[in-house]
Design a protein around this motif. Structure first.
Motif, PDB file in Angstrom:
ATOM      1  N   GLY A  69      40.030  52.156  55.026  1.00 48.08           N
ATOM      2  CA  GLY A  69      40.591  51.606  53.800  1.00 48.08           C
ATOM      3  C   GLY A  69      40.892  50.115  53.850  1.00 48.08           C
ATOM      4  N   THR A  70      40.796  49.508  55.018  1.00 48.37           N
ATOM      5  CA  THR A  70      41.142  48.093  55.154  1.00 48.37           C
ATOM      6  C   THR A  70      40.316  47.214  54.210  1.00 48.37           C
ATOM      7  OG1 THR A  70      41.744  48.400  57.472  1.00 48.37           O
ATOM      8  CG2 THR A  70      41.314  46.157  56.769  1.00 48.37           C
ATOM      9  N   LEU A  71      39.008  47.348  54.260  1.00 45.71           N
ATOM     10  CA  LEU A  71      38.147  46.504  53.433  1.00 45.71           C
ATOM     11  C   LEU A  71      38.266  46.860  51.951  1.00 45.71           C
ATOM     12  CD1 LEU A  71      34.980  46.302  55.713  1.00 45.71           C
ATOM     13  CD2 LEU A  71      36.731  44.556  55.351  1.00 45.71           C
ATOM     14  N   ALA A  72      38.460  48.127  51.660  1.00 44.40           N
ATOM     15  CA  ALA A  72      38.630  48.540  50.261  1.00 44.40           C
ATOM     16  C   ALA A  72      39.923  47.957  49.687  1.00 44.40           C
ATOM     17  CB  ALA A  72      38.641  50.059  50.152  1.00 44.40           C
ATOM     18  N   ILE A  73      40.968  47.951  50.483  1.00 43.83           N
ATOM     19  CA  ILE A  73      42.242  47.372  50.037  1.00 43.83           C
ATOM     20  C   ILE A  73      42.097  45.863  49.850  1.00 43.83           C
ATOM     21  CG2 ILE A  73      44.629  46.902  50.728  1.00 43.83           C
ATOM     22  CD1 ILE A  73      44.595  49.734  52.025  1.00 43.83           C
ATOM     23  N   LEU A  74      41.380  45.213  50.776  1.00 42.12           N
ATOM     24  CA  LEU A  74      41.134  43.779  50.631  1.00 42.12           C
ATOM     25  C   LEU A  74      40.347  43.488  49.349  1.00 42.12           C
ATOM     26  CD1 LEU A  74      40.328  42.679  54.288  1.00 42.12           C
ATOM     27  CD2 LEU A  74      42.337  42.081  52.933  1.00 42.12           C
ATOM     28  N   GLN A  75      39.395  44.346  49.018  1.00 41.36           N
ATOM     29  CA  GLN A  75      38.632  44.180  47.773  1.00 41.36           C
ATOM     30  C   GLN A  75      39.556  44.316  46.571  1.00 41.36           C
ATOM     31  OE1 GLN A  75      35.151  43.458  47.266  1.00 41.36           O
ATOM     32  NE2 GLN A  75      36.023  43.060  45.259  1.00 41.36           N
ATOM     33  N   THR A  76      40.473  45.267  46.629  1.00 40.61           N
ATOM     34  CA  THR A  76      41.422  45.459  45.528  1.00 40.61           C
ATOM     35  C   THR A  76      42.304  44.228  45.348  1.00 40.61           C
ATOM     36  OG1 THR A  76      41.423  47.841  45.922  1.00 40.61           O
ATOM     37  CG2 THR A  76      43.258  46.952  44.629  1.00 40.61           C
ATOM     38  N   TYR A  77      42.838  43.698  46.454  1.00 37.27           N
ATOM     39  CA  TYR A  77      43.668  42.500  46.368  1.00 37.27           C
ATOM     40  C   TYR A  77      42.863  41.309  45.842  1.00 37.27           C
ATOM     41  CZ  TYR A  77      47.880  44.334  48.541  1.00 37.27           C
ATOM     42  OH  TYR A  77      49.025  45.033  48.803  1.00 37.27           O
ATOM     43  N   PHE A  78      41.602  41.217  46.246  1.00 38.24           N
ATOM     44  CA  PHE A  78      40.745  40.148  45.742  1.00 38.24           C
ATOM     45  C   PHE A  78      40.557  40.291  44.235  1.00 38.24           C
ATOM     46  CE2 PHE A  78      36.521  38.580  44.550  1.00 38.24           C
ATOM     47  CZ  PHE A  78      36.661  37.247  44.888  1.00 38.24           C
ATOM     48  N   ASP A  79      40.297  41.511  43.771  1.00 35.63           N
ATOM     49  CA  ASP A  79      40.115  41.763  42.339  1.00 35.63           C
ATOM     50  C   ASP A  79      41.383  41.418  41.553  1.00 35.63           C
ATOM     51  OD1 ASP A  79      37.552  42.644  42.873  1.00 35.63           O
ATOM     52  OD2 ASP A  79      38.084  44.782  42.808  1.00 35.63           O
ATOM     53  N   ILE A  80      42.533  41.782  42.097  1.00 33.79           N
ATOM     54  CA  ILE A  80      43.812  41.461  41.451  1.00 33.79           C
ATOM     55  C   ILE A  80      43.963  39.947  41.337  1.00 33.79           C
ATOM     56  CG2 ILE A  80      46.326  41.479  41.793  1.00 33.79           C
ATOM     57  CD1 ILE A  80      45.947  44.328  43.010  1.00 33.79           C
ATOM     58  N   ASN A  81      43.662  39.252  42.409  1.00 30.74           N
ATOM     59  CA  ASN A  81      43.768  37.797  42.420  1.00 30.74           C
ATOM     60  C   ASN A  81      42.857  37.161  41.369  1.00 30.74           C
ATOM     61  OD1 ASN A  81      45.007  35.552  43.535  1.00 30.74           O
ATOM     62  ND2 ASN A  81      43.342  35.184  44.969  1.00 30.74           N
ATOM     63  N   GLU A  82      41.636  37.682  41.244  1.00 35.39           N
ATOM     64  CA  GLU A  82      40.687  37.161  40.257  1.00 35.39           C
ATOM     65  C   GLU A  82      41.184  37.414  38.827  1.00 35.39           C
ATOM     66  OE1 GLU A  82      37.700  35.315  40.861  1.00 35.39           O
ATOM     67  OE2 GLU A  82      38.848  35.194  42.709  1.00 35.39           O
ATOM     68  N   GLU A  83      41.754  38.580  38.589  1.00 35.24           N
ATOM     69  CA  GLU A  83      42.273  38.890  37.260  1.00 35.24           C
ATOM     70  C   GLU A  83      43.472  38.015  36.910  1.00 35.24           C
ATOM     71  OE1 GLU A  83      41.118  40.802  34.711  1.00 35.24           O
ATOM     72  OE2 GLU A  83      39.372  40.968  36.008  1.00 35.24           O
ATOM     73  N   LYS A  84      44.326  37.742  37.887  1.00 37.77           N
ATOM     74  CA  LYS A  84      45.480  36.878  37.655  1.00 37.77           C
ATOM     75  C   LYS A  84      45.042  35.482  37.235  1.00 37.77           C
ATOM     76  CE  LYS A  84      49.149  38.712  40.571  1.00 37.77           C
ATOM     77  NZ  LYS A  84      49.937  38.459  41.801  1.00 37.77           N
TER      78      LYS A  84
END
Length: 169
Positions: A69-84
């Protein structure tokens, strides 16, 4: 896993993957084939041009021995950052702008949209480079150019001692 996520939170997981592959001296193409993926897919991910889906993330994590889940979680945080980044902001980042620039008012009560011209002029006149960059980021070039056009710069006048006494100031 938590420290790994905290360290790289907001960074595209493909960039982290590229770093990890280089650190382990693994070539992208053989690695991609070893996990059953196309080398072009892995290359696009490591360049940050393509998002990392969960199934590929799990394959990579298994192969590299990373926590699940490490890379999947990093992808989620990246997506959140992009949306912000896409969300409109009401105020610039006030942790960058000194409240002393607005000594004559409460910085938390400034209407940053209605008073944009005054804010831009004040920051460009008295702000440091970080503050100016934050204002540029917040308002954008068009708004700043419009506000700066309306500044009337009076040239300084140097008076002699006798002229100064007679001058109306």
């Amino acid at each position: 896993m938590k420290s790994y996520i905290e360290k790289f939170k907001g960074i595209h997981p493909g960039i982290i993957l590229d770093r990890e592959l280089k650190k382990r001296a693994l070539s992208q193409r053989p690695f991609a084939l070893s996990i059953g993926e196309h080398p072009q897919t892995l290359n696009a991910i490591t360049k940050g041009k393509r998002n990392l889906n969960t199934s590929i993330a799990l394959k990579i994590e298994r192969k590299l021995g990373l926590d699940e889940g490490t890379l999947a979680i990093l992808q989620t945080y990246f997506d959140i950052n992009e949306e912000k980044k896409k969300l409109p902001q009401n105020t610039p980042n006030l942790s960058i702008i000194r409240s002393s620039l607005f000594w004559d008012t409460d910085i938390n009560k400034i209407d940053w949209i209605k008073q944009s011209k005054a804010v831009i002029q004040r920051v460009f006149e008295r702000g440091n480079e970080l503050e100016i960059n934050e204002i540029k980021h917040f308002y954008g070039t068009a708004t700043i150019n419009e506000a700066m056009k309306k500044i009337v710069v009076e040239p300084y006048t140097v008076y002699s001692k006798t002229e100064k006494k007679n001058a109306v100031l």
